[in-house]
Each structure stands twice: as structure tokens, then as C-alpha cells.
Design a protein around this motif. Structure first.
Motif, PDB file in Angstrom:
ATOM      1  N   TRP A 145       0.943  -1.212   0.149  1.00 14.23           N
ATOM      2  CA  TRP A 145      -0.063   0.108   0.232  1.00 14.23           C
ATOM      3  C   TRP A 145       0.924   1.240   0.095  1.00 14.23           C
ATOM      4  O   TRP A 145       0.456   2.209  -0.552  1.00 14.23           O
ATOM      5  N   HIS A 181      -5.032   6.271   2.999  1.00  9.47           N
ATOM      6  CA  HIS A 181      -5.485   4.808   2.944  1.00  9.47           C
ATOM      7  C   HIS A 181      -5.064   4.085   4.292  1.00  9.47           C
ATOM      8  O   HIS A 181      -5.586   3.338   4.820  1.00  9.47           O
ATOM      9  N   ASN A 223     -10.318  -6.498   0.061  1.00  8.51           N
ATOM     10  CA  ASN A 223     -10.716  -5.723  -1.131  1.00  8.51           C
ATOM     11  C   ASN A 223      -9.971  -4.561  -1.143  1.00  8.51           C
ATOM     12  O   ASN A 223     -10.520  -3.610  -2.098  1.00  8.51           O
ATOM     13  N   TYR A 224      -9.016  -4.384  -0.702  1.00 12.50           N
ATOM     14  CA  TYR A 224      -8.067  -3.232  -0.788  1.00 12.50           C
ATOM     15  C   TYR A 224      -7.730  -2.985  -2.178  1.00 12.50           C
ATOM     16  O   TYR A 224      -7.114  -3.681  -2.705  1.00 12.50           O
ATOM     17  N   ARG A 225      -7.722  -1.693  -2.811  1.00 13.97           N
ATOM     18  CA  ARG A 225      -7.186  -1.252  -3.858  1.00 13.97           C
ATOM     19  C   ARG A 225      -6.540   0.365  -3.526  1.00 13.97           C
ATOM     20  O   ARG A 225      -6.791   1.143  -2.899  1.00 13.97           O
ATOM     21  N   SER A 226      -5.309   0.138  -4.181  1.00 11.93           N
ATOM     22  CA  SER A 226      -4.240   1.281  -3.825  1.00 11.93           C
ATOM     23  C   SER A 226      -4.445   2.454  -4.815  1.00 11.93           C
ATOM     24  O   SER A 226      -4.033   3.574  -4.579  1.00 11.93           O
ATOM     25  N   ASP A 227      -5.084   1.960  -5.882  1.00  8.78           N
ATOM     26  CA  ASP A 227      -5.085   3.050  -7.070  1.00  8.78           C
ATOM     27  C   ASP A 227      -6.338   3.892  -7.127  1.00  8.78           C
ATOM     28  O   ASP A 227      -6.499   4.876  -7.707  1.00  8.78           O
ATOM     29  N   HIS A 281     -12.049   4.135  -2.615  1.00  7.62           N
ATOM     30  CA  HIS A 281     -12.486   2.746  -2.459  1.00  7.62           C
ATOM     31  C   HIS A 281     -12.664   2.233  -1.164  1.00  7.62           C
ATOM     32  O   HIS A 281     -13.620   1.415  -1.098  1.00  7.62           O
ATOM     33  N   ASN A 282     -11.668   2.419  -0.465  1.00  9.17           N
ATOM     34  CA  ASN A 282     -11.350   1.561   0.878  1.00  9.17           C
ATOM     35  C   ASN A 282     -12.132   2.153   1.909  1.00  9.17           C
ATOM     36  O   ASN A 282     -12.417   1.423   2.919  1.00  9.17           O
TER      37      ASN A 282
END
Length: 242
Positions: A47, A56, A123-127, A131-132
Motif C-alpha cells: 500500500w 489509505h 478488497n483493498y485497492r491502492s489506485d 474505494h477503501n
């Protein structure tokens, strides 16, 4: 490692003199994450390489802290209007069809927060910035928990003693008009806005979108009016531009 807190700051001293329930702590992030659902995410997910890594990390710590200890969470852009201690185990809607996480409460070991932490890691998304955390509580997560298809079906019973508050409680001003509503000059001696009804518990001023707007203590901005009337002690010690 958590940074050291400078307790000699004049502002901090004044706040602690006024509010005896302010307690600041620092902690080691490795220790804080250990033996939690976020431990693997924290050490192995990558991350830190994402464009929103600081935000995040804050999102993950929000859910983890409420899971570990329970309590209230409010975004920095929320101005308190009245006490919230009679409201428990809730998330505040941001509109008719969107649940954010700018305003939350959970009792200690509330199962919703435990599931939120696990869902965050799984379900993490760094982009994607939203989302998180903001979007995590939006649809599928609470849909499954409440067995509901939309916000209108989510209530204290269907959500197993977890509340979904109407957006008028904390988001009476929609984010797309926040700059116009809070940061334009108005006539002197303005009255409180019509949207500040008895249903409003706090006012989300959408810090993500308005953080770069300077606030002048002698201005006629609506933000200044709210801060002066609702947060007089903090407003008194704020600099002329804050």
C-alpha cells in the motif's frame, strides 16, 4: 513509528485547559497492527507504493481503532452542532444513495466494525482514493449485513442494531455545492442558514474538497459564522487566517 506529540504548543495547552477530555497518544504502528486483520495488509500489501497511501493508512486505522476500542469518529471537516452521545452504532448517509464513513460510531466489539476491517484488507485497492473507506460502507458491504437493496431498507432492525442516519443529520449541504455554500462572501449580520434545522447534528464541510480554502476570522463566509457560533473556544484561539 508514531510521531512525537509536542505538548508545549500554545494551542494545545489552551485546548487542554478548556476541555479536560482531550487525550493525545502516540503509538508504534507495528505493535498496533500486530495480531489484527490488518497485520498482513500493513506489512505485505504494498500500500505504501500507492498514490493515496497516507489517506489509505488513515482509513485502515479508522476501522481498526473502532473495532479495537469502539467510539465516535468524525472527519476533520465536520462542525459539531449538538451532542451526539444519544446516538450509537451508526453511519451517516451522505445522500439518498451514498454512505460514506466521515461520521461513525461503534460500541466496543461491534460486529460491523470487525467485518469492515476484514473487508478493508480483503478488497483493498491502492489506485482509487475513495474505494477503501468512503465507498467501503456504501453498498455491498452493508447490503449484505442488512440484507437490503438500498438505503431506504436499511434501519436499526434490518441492520441488526446498527443505524443508517439520514443525510440531513450530518450532510445537510451536498458536496458539489460546498465551496459556494461555505466560502463565498455574504451580507454582514447574516442569519443562520435555513438548512440548519433541528435534524442537523453536525455539518460536514467536505474537507477533502475545501481544505485549501482560507478562512478569515473577520469574513462573512458561512463557515466563519458556523465556527464562531458553534465552536467559540476553538475559534477564539485560531489565527486570523486558518
Amino acid at each position: 513509528m508514531g510521531g512525537r506529540i509536542n505538548f508545549s504548543l500554545v494551542t494545545l495547552k489552551k485546548l487542554k485547559e478548556k476541555y479536560d477530555n482531550i487525550h493525545l497518544i502516540s503509538f508504534n504502528l507495528d505493535d498496533y497492527m500486530a495480531k489484527t486483520p490488518l497485520e498482513y495488509w500493513y506489512h505485505c500489501n504494498g500500500w505504501r507504493d500507492g498514490p493515496f497511501h497516507v489517506s489509505h493508512l488513515s482509513d485502515g486505522l479508522l476501522f481498526l481503532t473502532l473495532h479495537k476500542y469502539g467510539g465516535y469518529y468524525f472527519d476533520l471537516g465536520v462542525i459539531s452542532v449538538r451532542p451526539v452521545t444519544d446516538l450509537r452504532n451508526f453511519v451517516a448517509a451522505e445522500s439518498d444513495d451514498y454512505l460514506g464513513s466521515g461520521v461513525l460510531h461503534a460500541d466496543f466489539k461491534n460486529p460491523v466494525m470487525e467485518l469492515a476491517v476484514k473487508d478493508f484488507a480483503a478488497n483493498y485497492r491502492s489506485d482509487v482514493w475513495g474505494h477503501n473507506c468512503p465507498a467501503l460502507l456504501r453498498f455491498q458491504f452493508l447490503k449484505n449485513w442488512c440484507k437490503a437493496q438500498d438505503l431506504l431498507e436499511m434501519n436499526y432492525v434490518s441492520c441488526h442494531e446498527f443505524n443508517v442516519l439520514h443525510y440531513s443529520s450530518f450532510c445537510p449541504v451536498y458536496y458539489s455545492v460546498a465551496t459556494k455554500e461555505f466560502f463565498i462572501h455574504r451580507l454582514a449580520n447574516q442569519s443562520l442558514p435555513a438548512w440548519l434545522t433541528d435534524q442537523v447534528v453536525g455539518v460536514n464541510t467536505w474537507n477533502k474538497l475545501t481544505y485549501n480554502k482560507p478562512i478569515y476570522k473577520n469574513s462573512t463566509h458561512r463557515y466563519t459564522l458556523l465556527a464562531r457560533n458553534l465552536c467559540p473556544s476553538i475559534f477564539a484561539i485560531a489565527p486570523e487566517i486558518f
